[in-house]
Design an enzyme around this catalytic site. Structure first.
Site, short mmCIF file in Angstrom:
data_model
loop_
_atom_site.label_atom_id
_atom_site.label_comp_id
_atom_site.label_asym_id
_atom_site.label_seq_id
_atom_site.Cartn_x
_atom_site.Cartn_y
_atom_site.Cartn_z
N PRO A 1 3.17 0.37 6.07
CA PRO A 1 2.92 -0.42 7.27
C PRO A 1 1.48 -0.89 7.43
O PRO A 1 0.54 -0.18 7.11
CB PRO A 1 3.29 0.53 8.41
CG PRO A 1 3.18 1.89 7.82
CD PRO A 1 3.58 1.74 6.38
N ASN A 2 1.38 -2.11 7.91
CA ASN A 2 0.11 -2.77 8.27
C ASN A 2 -0.70 -3.24 7.07
O ASN A 2 -1.72 -3.92 7.25
CB ASN A 2 -0.74 -1.87 9.19
CG ASN A 2 -0.01 -1.52 10.46
OD1 ASN A 2 0.44 -2.42 11.17
ND2 ASN A 2 0.14 -0.23 10.76
N ARG B 1 -7.48 -6.97 8.83
CA ARG B 1 -7.30 -5.72 9.56
C ARG B 1 -8.53 -4.83 9.38
O ARG B 1 -8.86 -4.44 8.27
CB ARG B 1 -6.08 -5.01 8.99
CG ARG B 1 -5.87 -3.63 9.51
CD ARG B 1 -4.89 -2.87 8.62
NE ARG B 1 -4.66 -1.56 9.21
CZ ARG B 1 -4.11 -0.54 8.58
NH1 ARG B 1 -3.71 -0.69 7.33
NH2 ARG B 1 -3.95 0.60 9.18
N TYR C 1 -11.42 -1.38 5.82
CA TYR C 1 -10.59 -1.71 4.65
C TYR C 1 -11.13 -2.86 3.80
O TYR C 1 -10.56 -3.17 2.76
CB TYR C 1 -9.16 -2.03 5.12
CG TYR C 1 -8.49 -0.87 5.81
CD1 TYR C 1 -8.22 0.31 5.09
CD2 TYR C 1 -8.16 -0.91 7.15
CE1 TYR C 1 -7.62 1.39 5.72
CE2 TYR C 1 -7.55 0.17 7.78
CZ TYR C 1 -7.29 1.32 7.06
OH TYR C 1 -6.70 2.39 7.69
N ASN D 1 1.02 3.54 -1.54
CA ASN D 1 0.14 3.61 -0.37
C ASN D 1 1.07 3.55 0.83
O ASN D 1 1.51 2.47 1.23
CB ASN D 1 -0.87 2.46 -0.34
CG ASN D 1 -1.84 2.62 0.83
OD1 ASN D 1 -1.62 3.47 1.71
ND2 ASN D 1 -2.89 1.81 0.86
N ALA E 1 0.09 4.71 7.34
CA ALA E 1 0.14 5.78 8.34
C ALA E 1 1.33 6.73 8.13
O ALA E 1 1.29 7.89 8.57
CB ALA E 1 0.19 5.19 9.74
N GLU F 1 -0.31 8.85 -5.23
CA GLU F 1 -0.64 8.45 -3.86
C GLU F 1 -2.00 7.75 -3.87
O GLU F 1 -2.96 8.28 -4.44
CB GLU F 1 -0.71 9.71 -2.99
CG GLU F 1 -1.17 9.43 -1.58
CD GLU F 1 -1.34 10.71 -0.75
OE1 GLU F 1 -1.00 11.81 -1.24
OE2 GLU F 1 -1.84 10.58 0.38
N HIS G 1 -4.96 5.40 -1.48
CA HIS G 1 -5.46 4.84 -0.21
C HIS G 1 -6.72 4.06 -0.50
O HIS G 1 -7.53 4.45 -1.36
CB HIS G 1 -5.78 5.95 0.79
CG HIS G 1 -4.59 6.81 1.10
ND1 HIS G 1 -3.60 6.42 1.97
CD2 HIS G 1 -4.19 8.01 0.59
CE1 HIS G 1 -2.66 7.34 1.99
NE2 HIS G 1 -3.00 8.32 1.17
N ARG H 1 -12.17 10.66 7.34
CA ARG H 1 -11.81 9.97 8.59
C ARG H 1 -11.27 10.98 9.61
O ARG H 1 -11.55 12.15 9.53
CB ARG H 1 -10.84 8.83 8.27
CG ARG H 1 -11.44 7.79 7.31
CD ARG H 1 -10.51 6.64 7.03
NE ARG H 1 -10.21 5.89 8.25
CZ ARG H 1 -9.21 5.00 8.36
NH1 ARG H 1 -8.42 4.77 7.32
NH2 ARG H 1 -9.01 4.37 9.49
C1 DQA Z 1 -4.54 3.90 4.41
C2 DQA Z 1 -5.06 5.10 5.20
C3 DQA Z 1 -4.09 5.48 6.32
O1 DQA Z 1 -4.61 6.57 7.07
C4 DQA Z 1 -3.89 4.31 7.26
O2 DQA Z 1 -2.95 4.63 8.25
C5 DQA Z 1 -3.53 3.05 6.55
C6 DQA Z 1 -4.23 2.72 5.31
C7 DQA Z 1 -5.55 3.43 3.35
O3 DQA Z 1 -5.15 2.73 2.42
O4 DQA Z 1 -6.75 3.73 3.46
O5 DQA Z 1 -2.70 2.27 7.01
O6 DQA Z 1 -3.34 4.29 3.73
#
Ligand code: DQA
Length: 146
Positions: A10-11, A18, A23, A74, A77, A98, A100, A107
């Site tokens: 998501p997102n 964003r 990011y 990835n 959240a 995994e 990110h 964080r």
């Molecule tokens: C993320 C880190 C997560 O905590 C966050 O909710 C994201 C992006 C990252 O790529 O840094 O949506 O996965």
């Protein structure tokens, strides 16, 4: 040639606009291009998907079993909340890395927990879009039998 699914949660469709302070300015299309370039260099076929929906991500992990040798995930959240994604990974028994963009351990405390990490072969975070490329490099070594 081994195929790797790069799956985004998501997102991440909003990357580039964003929270650029967190990011960066790289868009998801830029990430995809970097991954496809890395795939060519490493001899991997790349699939690239994004969904904002947890159940859709579960379905994509299930479907990956028949077409892919590994997943770079990835989960956004959902990393910090989703037992369903953890169970999906355990169910398909594909190697998952995994990733990110940000360093989740530097964080907020709620981002320090990952439901993906216990079922992943490893975690790479904090290198922006390069996190994905590092994951592909790690998988290439693992998938190309010695
Ligand atoms: C993320 C880190 C997560 O905590 C966050 O909710 C994201 C992006 C990252 O790529 O840094 O949506 O996965």
């Amino acid at each position: 040639m081994s195929s790797v699914l790069i799956l985004n949660g998501p997102n991440l469709n909003l990357l580039g606009t964003r929270q650029p302070a967190v990011y960066g300015a790289t868009t998801l299309a830029d990430v995809e291009k970097m991954c496809r370039d890395a795939g060519e260099r490493l001899g991997l076929t790349i699939g690239f998907e994004q969904s904002n929906h947890e159940g859709m991500l579960v379905d994509q992990i299930h479907a990956a079993k028949s077409s892919y040798a590994a997943i770079v995930l990835n989960a956004g959240a959902y990393t910090h909340t989703s037992i369903a994604l953890m169970d999906a990974i355990s169910s398909v028994e594909l190697p998952v890395v995994e990733v990110h963009l940000s360093n989740i351990h530097a964080r907020e405390a709620f981002r320090h927990t990952s439901y993906i990490a216990p079922v992943a072969v490893g975690q790479i975070c904090g290198f922006g879009a390069k996190s994905y490329v590092l994951a592909l490099e790690a998988l290439a070594e693992r998938l190309i039998a010695p």
